[in-house]
Scaffold this motif. Structure first.
Motif, PDB file in Angstrom:
ATOM      1  N   VAL A 160       0.835  -1.206   0.000  1.00 31.93           N
ATOM      2  CA  VAL A 160       0.000   0.000   0.000  1.00 31.93           C
ATOM      3  C   VAL A 160       0.867   1.253   0.000  1.00 31.93           C
ATOM      4  O   VAL A 160       0.569   2.220  -0.711  1.00 31.93           O
ATOM      5  CB  VAL A 160      -0.955  -0.001   1.216  1.00 31.93           C
ATOM      6  CG1 VAL A 160      -1.703   1.320   1.310  1.00 31.93           C
ATOM      7  CG2 VAL A 160      -1.940  -1.146   1.104  1.00 31.93           C
ATOM      8  N   THR A 161       1.948   1.233   0.766  1.00 32.50           N
ATOM      9  CA  THR A 161       2.863   2.379   0.773  1.00 32.50           C
ATOM     10  C   THR A 161       3.415   2.638  -0.629  1.00 32.50           C
ATOM     11  O   THR A 161       3.474   3.786  -1.086  1.00 32.50           O
ATOM     12  CB  THR A 161       4.030   2.140   1.750  1.00 32.50           C
ATOM     13  OG1 THR A 161       3.513   2.008   3.073  1.00 32.50           O
ATOM     14  CG2 THR A 161       5.016   3.291   1.718  1.00 32.50           C
ATOM     15  N   GLY A 162       3.810   1.564  -1.309  1.00 29.80           N
ATOM     16  CA  GLY A 162       4.296   1.706  -2.680  1.00 29.80           C
ATOM     17  C   GLY A 162       3.236   2.257  -3.617  1.00 29.80           C
ATOM     18  O   GLY A 162       3.515   3.100  -4.476  1.00 29.80           O
ATOM     19  N   PHE A 163       2.002   1.772  -3.458  1.00 28.16           N
ATOM     20  CA  PHE A 163       0.894   2.254  -4.293  1.00 28.16           C
ATOM     21  C   PHE A 163       0.632   3.736  -4.034  1.00 28.16           C
ATOM     22  O   PHE A 163       0.503   4.534  -4.978  1.00 28.16           O
ATOM     23  CB  PHE A 163      -0.367   1.439  -4.001  1.00 28.16           C
ATOM     24  CG  PHE A 163      -1.592   1.943  -4.702  1.00 28.16           C
ATOM     25  CD1 PHE A 163      -1.852   1.577  -6.008  1.00 28.16           C
ATOM     26  CD2 PHE A 163      -2.495   2.784  -4.058  1.00 28.16           C
ATOM     27  CE1 PHE A 163      -2.982   2.047  -6.675  1.00 28.16           C
ATOM     28  CE2 PHE A 163      -3.624   3.264  -4.699  1.00 28.16           C
ATOM     29  CZ  PHE A 163      -3.871   2.889  -6.020  1.00 28.16           C
ATOM     30  N   PHE A 184       1.049   7.804   6.157  1.00 26.31           N
ATOM     31  CA  PHE A 184      -0.378   7.789   5.824  1.00 26.31           C
ATOM     32  C   PHE A 184      -0.931   6.364   5.873  1.00 26.31           C
ATOM     33  O   PHE A 184      -2.027   6.134   6.398  1.00 26.31           O
ATOM     34  CB  PHE A 184      -0.592   8.385   4.426  1.00 26.31           C
ATOM     35  CG  PHE A 184      -1.974   8.121   3.890  1.00 26.31           C
ATOM     36  CD1 PHE A 184      -3.037   8.926   4.248  1.00 26.31           C
ATOM     37  CD2 PHE A 184      -2.206   7.045   3.040  1.00 26.31           C
ATOM     38  CE1 PHE A 184      -4.320   8.662   3.776  1.00 26.31           C
ATOM     39  CE2 PHE A 184      -3.481   6.776   2.558  1.00 26.31           C
ATOM     40  CZ  PHE A 184      -4.544   7.596   2.932  1.00 26.31           C
ATOM     41  N   THR A 185      -0.172   5.413   5.342  1.00 27.85           N
ATOM     42  CA  THR A 185      -0.625   4.020   5.307  1.00 27.85           C
ATOM     43  C   THR A 185      -0.830   3.466   6.708  1.00 27.85           C
ATOM     44  O   THR A 185      -1.866   2.868   7.011  1.00 27.85           O
ATOM     45  CB  THR A 185       0.398   3.151   4.548  1.00 27.85           C
ATOM     46  OG1 THR A 185       0.559   3.656   3.221  1.00 27.85           O
ATOM     47  CG2 THR A 185      -0.077   1.708   4.477  1.00 27.85           C
ATOM     48  N   VAL A 186       0.145   3.686   7.588  1.00 23.26           N
ATOM     49  CA  VAL A 186       0.040   3.176   8.958  1.00 23.26           C
ATOM     50  C   VAL A 186      -1.110   3.844   9.695  1.00 23.26           C
ATOM     51  O   VAL A 186      -1.892   3.184  10.396  1.00 23.26           O
ATOM     52  CB  VAL A 186       1.370   3.376   9.712  1.00 23.26           C
ATOM     53  CG1 VAL A 186       1.224   2.977  11.175  1.00 23.26           C
ATOM     54  CG2 VAL A 186       2.480   2.560   9.061  1.00 23.26           C
ATOM     55  N   ALA A 187      -1.248   5.164   9.537  1.00 19.36           N
ATOM     56  CA  ALA A 187      -2.332   5.884  10.211  1.00 19.36           C
ATOM     57  C   ALA A 187      -3.694   5.414   9.720  1.00 19.36           C
ATOM     58  O   ALA A 187      -4.652   5.335  10.499  1.00 19.36           O
ATOM     59  CB  ALA A 187      -2.176   7.382   9.985  1.00 19.36           C
ATOM     60  N   THR A 188      -3.795   5.074   8.443  1.00 16.76           N
ATOM     61  CA  THR A 188      -5.068   4.627   7.881  1.00 16.76           C
ATOM     62  C   THR A 188      -5.365   3.187   8.263  1.00 16.76           C
ATOM     63  O   THR A 188      -6.490   2.846   8.629  1.00 16.76           O
ATOM     64  CB  THR A 188      -5.046   4.764   6.348  1.00 16.76           C
ATOM     65  OG1 THR A 188      -4.705   6.105   5.993  1.00 16.76           O
ATOM     66  CG2 THR A 188      -6.404   4.432   5.753  1.00 16.76           C
ATOM     67  N   VAL A 189      -4.355   2.324   8.170  1.00 11.19           N
ATOM     68  CA  VAL A 189      -4.554   0.911   8.502  1.00 11.19           C
ATOM     69  C   VAL A 189      -4.987   0.747   9.957  1.00 11.19           C
ATOM     70  O   VAL A 189      -5.855  -0.067  10.279  1.00 11.19           O
ATOM     71  CB  VAL A 189      -3.261   0.113   8.233  1.00 11.19           C
ATOM     72  CG1 VAL A 189      -3.307  -1.251   8.900  1.00 11.19           C
ATOM     73  CG2 VAL A 189      -3.063  -0.062   6.732  1.00 11.19           C
ATOM     74  N   THR A 190      -4.378   1.528  10.848  1.00 13.59           N
ATOM     75  CA  THR A 190      -4.719   1.439  12.265  1.00 13.59           C
ATOM     76  C   THR A 190      -5.967   2.244  12.616  1.00 13.59           C
ATOM     77  O   THR A 190      -6.364   2.281  13.787  1.00 13.59           O
ATOM     78  CB  THR A 190      -3.550   1.943  13.127  1.00 13.59           C
ATOM     79  OG1 THR A 190      -3.231   3.297  12.747  1.00 13.59           O
ATOM     80  CG2 THR A 190      -2.316   1.075  12.930  1.00 13.59           C
ATOM     81  N   THR A 191      -6.573   2.871  11.603  1.00 18.01           N
ATOM     82  CA  THR A 191      -7.777   3.719  11.753  1.00 18.01           C
ATOM     83  C   THR A 191      -7.551   4.856  12.741  1.00 18.01           C
ATOM     84  O   THR A 191      -8.506   5.375  13.329  1.00 18.01           O
ATOM     85  CB  THR A 191      -9.010   2.898  12.196  1.00 18.01           C
ATOM     86  OG1 THR A 191      -8.824   2.377  13.514  1.00 18.01           O
ATOM     87  CG2 THR A 191      -9.266   1.736  11.243  1.00 18.01           C
ATOM     88  N   THR A 192      -6.274   5.242  12.939  1.00 18.87           N
ATOM     89  CA  THR A 192      -5.984   6.389  13.795  1.00 18.87           C
ATOM     90  C   THR A 192      -6.508   7.668  13.155  1.00 18.87           C
ATOM     91  O   THR A 192      -7.168   8.476  13.804  1.00 18.87           O
ATOM     92  CB  THR A 192      -4.468   6.504  14.056  1.00 18.87           C
ATOM     93  OG1 THR A 192      -4.002   5.273  14.598  1.00 18.87           O
ATOM     94  CG2 THR A 192      -4.166   7.634  15.014  1.00 18.87           C
ATOM     95  N   GLY A 193      -6.203   7.850  11.866  1.00 13.55           N
ATOM     96  CA  GLY A 193      -6.750   8.965  11.104  1.00 13.55           C
ATOM     97  C   GLY A 193      -6.451  10.333  11.682  1.00 13.55           C
ATOM     98  O   GLY A 193      -7.359  11.093  12.026  1.00 13.55           O
ATOM     99  N   GLY A 204      -8.565   9.016  -3.976  1.00 14.20           N
ATOM    100  CA  GLY A 204      -7.891   8.997  -2.687  1.00 14.20           C
ATOM    101  C   GLY A 204      -8.797   8.497  -1.570  1.00 14.20           C
ATOM    102  O   GLY A 204      -8.371   7.736  -0.704  1.00 14.20           O
ATOM    103  N   LYS A 205     -10.066   8.931  -1.594  1.00 13.03           N
ATOM    104  CA  LYS A 205     -11.022   8.482  -0.574  1.00 13.03           C
ATOM    105  C   LYS A 205     -11.298   6.981  -0.699  1.00 13.03           C
ATOM    106  O   LYS A 205     -11.369   6.256   0.308  1.00 13.03           O
ATOM    107  CB  LYS A 205     -12.321   9.276  -0.683  1.00 13.03           C
ATOM    108  CG  LYS A 205     -12.202  10.736  -0.247  1.00 13.03           C
ATOM    109  CD  LYS A 205     -13.517  11.453  -0.371  1.00 13.03           C
ATOM    110  CE  LYS A 205     -13.426  12.856   0.222  1.00 13.03           C
ATOM    111  NZ  LYS A 205     -12.451  13.713  -0.483  1.00 13.03           N
ATOM    112  N   LEU A 206     -11.454   6.490  -1.932  1.00 19.02           N
ATOM    113  CA  LEU A 206     -11.697   5.055  -2.135  1.00 19.02           C
ATOM    114  C   LEU A 206     -10.486   4.235  -1.689  1.00 19.02           C
ATOM    115  O   LEU A 206     -10.636   3.161  -1.092  1.00 19.02           O
ATOM    116  CB  LEU A 206     -12.022   4.780  -3.599  1.00 19.02           C
ATOM    117  CG  LEU A 206     -13.372   5.311  -4.105  1.00 19.02           C
ATOM    118  CD1 LEU A 206     -13.517   5.088  -5.610  1.00 19.02           C
ATOM    119  CD2 LEU A 206     -14.523   4.633  -3.364  1.00 19.02           C
ATOM    120  N   THR A 207      -9.287   4.747  -1.988  1.00 18.38           N
ATOM    121  CA  THR A 207      -8.074   4.064  -1.534  1.00 18.38           C
ATOM    122  C   THR A 207      -8.033   3.965  -0.016  1.00 18.38           C
ATOM    123  O   THR A 207      -7.725   2.915   0.552  1.00 18.38           O
ATOM    124  CB  THR A 207      -6.821   4.802  -2.043  1.00 18.38           C
ATOM    125  OG1 THR A 207      -6.824   4.818  -3.473  1.00 18.38           O
ATOM    126  CG2 THR A 207      -5.550   4.126  -1.550  1.00 18.38           C
TER     127      THR A 207
END
Length: 265
Positions: A160-163, A184-193, A204-207
Motif C-alpha cells: 500500500v505504501t508503494g501504491f 499515511f498508510t500506517v495511520a489509515t490501517v490502524t484507523t488512527t486517522g 484517494g477516498k476510495l483508496t
C-alpha cells in the motif's frame, strides 16, 4: 544380466534435474543449507524492492535491477527443472506472481507504475514450506502463526505504501515523500486517522476506505493469533486435525490417543 535390471545411464540433463530436486525438496544438511541461502537471498531482494522508490534515478539502480532479473530467471528456471510437473507449477499463484515481478524487472520503464507489486514477493516467500519447516526446528516454532500474521501485515503495509507513493506522492519524490506515504498508510490501517495527511479526490477516498477495511481485518487476525491458546502442530493420525494443546492425550475431534513427542512441546 537380466534386461529387467538394466537401466540406461542418465543424461547430464537428467542428472541436473535430480540434483536440483534434491536441493529444493531434500532434507539433507546440504539441501537445508541451500534452501536457507535461497531464503536469505529472497529477503535481500525484497529489501531492494522496498527501497527501490528511493534508489530510482541513481546510476547503479538499473544495474541492480537487471542483476536481480537475471538472478530471478535462473531461480525460476531451476525451480521448473526441479519440479515433476512444470505445467502445474506454472499455474500456481506464486509462480505467476514471480513471472510478473520478473517482467517488471526486465521492463522497468514500461511497467514502472506496477513496481510496488514486487513487494508481494514477501507473500510468495511466506508460501515456501521450507521456511516453516526450518522454523519448526527451532525454539520459535510456537510463534509460527504469529510470524505468518505479521508477514501478511508487513506485506500489505509496504504494498500500500508503494501504491500511495507511486500514484499520490511520487512527483515530490525523495525520502520525505516515501516516509509520508508510509505514515499515511500506517495511520489509515490502524484507523488512527490524524487527518494531517489525506489523499486528494475520489480515488484517494476510495483508496483510504479499502486500506482501512483490509488493514483492520489483518490486525484482528494478528490479535486472534496472539491471544488464542497456544497449540502445537501435530496432525492426528486418525482425523488429521493439525493442532492440539501441548499436553493433549486424546484428539478433541475424534478421541484418538495421541503420542506427541517431547520435542514438540
Amino acid at each position: 544380466m537380466d534386461k529387467a535390471d538394466f537401466h540406461p545411464p542418465q543424461s547430464r540433463f537428467e542428472i541436473l534435474r535430480d540434483r536440483l530436486r534434491q536441493l529444493y525438496h531434500g532434507r539433507t544438511p546440504t539441501a537445508l543449507r541451500f534452501q536457507a541461502v535461497t531464503t536469505i537471498v529472497d529477503l535481500l531482494i525484497i529489501a531492494f524492492f522496498i527501497a527501490a522508490p528511493l534508489l530510482k534515478g541513481r546510476p547503479a539502480f538499473f544495474w541492480i535491477d537487471y542483476s536481480i532479473a537475471v538472478l530471478m530467471m535462473v531461480e525460476i528456471g531451476a525451480r521448473l527443472l526441479a519440479s515433476t510437473n512444470m505445467l502445474r507449477l506454472l499455474r500456481q499463484p506464486t509462480m505467476l506472481l514471480d513471472l510478473f515481478i520478473l517482467s517488471t524487472l526486465l521492463m522497468p520503464q514500461w511497467l514502472e507504475n506496477f513496481g510496488f507489486l514486487r513487494i508481494l514477493r514477501l507473500w510468495s516467500l511466506s508460501k515456501k514450506g521450507i521456511v516453516w519447516v526450518q522454523l519448526r526446528a527451532t525454539r520459535f516454532s510456537e510463534w509460527e502463526n504469529v510470524i505468518r500474521a505479521l508477514g501478511n501485515i508487513v506485506t500489505f503495509l509496504f504494498v500500500v505504501t508503494g501504491f500511495v507513493y507511486t500514484f499520490f506522492f511520487q512527483q515530490a519524490g525523495g525520502l520525505e515523500s516515501y516516509v509520508e506515504a508510509l505514515y499515511f498508510t500506517v495511520a489509515t490501517v490502524t484507523t488512527t486517522g490524524f487527518g494531517d495527511l489525506t489523499l486528494p479526490g475520489i480515488a484517494g477516498k476510495l483508496t483510504s476506505i479499502v486500506v482501512m477495511i483490509v488493514g483492520i481485518t489483518l490486525f484482528v487476525r494478528l490479535a486472534q493469533t496472539l491471544f488464542r491458546p497456544n497449540k502445537i502442530l501435530f496432525p492426528c493420525p486418525e482425523c488429521a486435525l493439525q493442532r492440539h494443546e501441548p499436553d493433549a492425550v486424546y484428539c478433541k475431534a475424534c478421541g484418538h490417543r495421541l503420542k506427541i513427542p517431547d520435542e514438540g512441546l
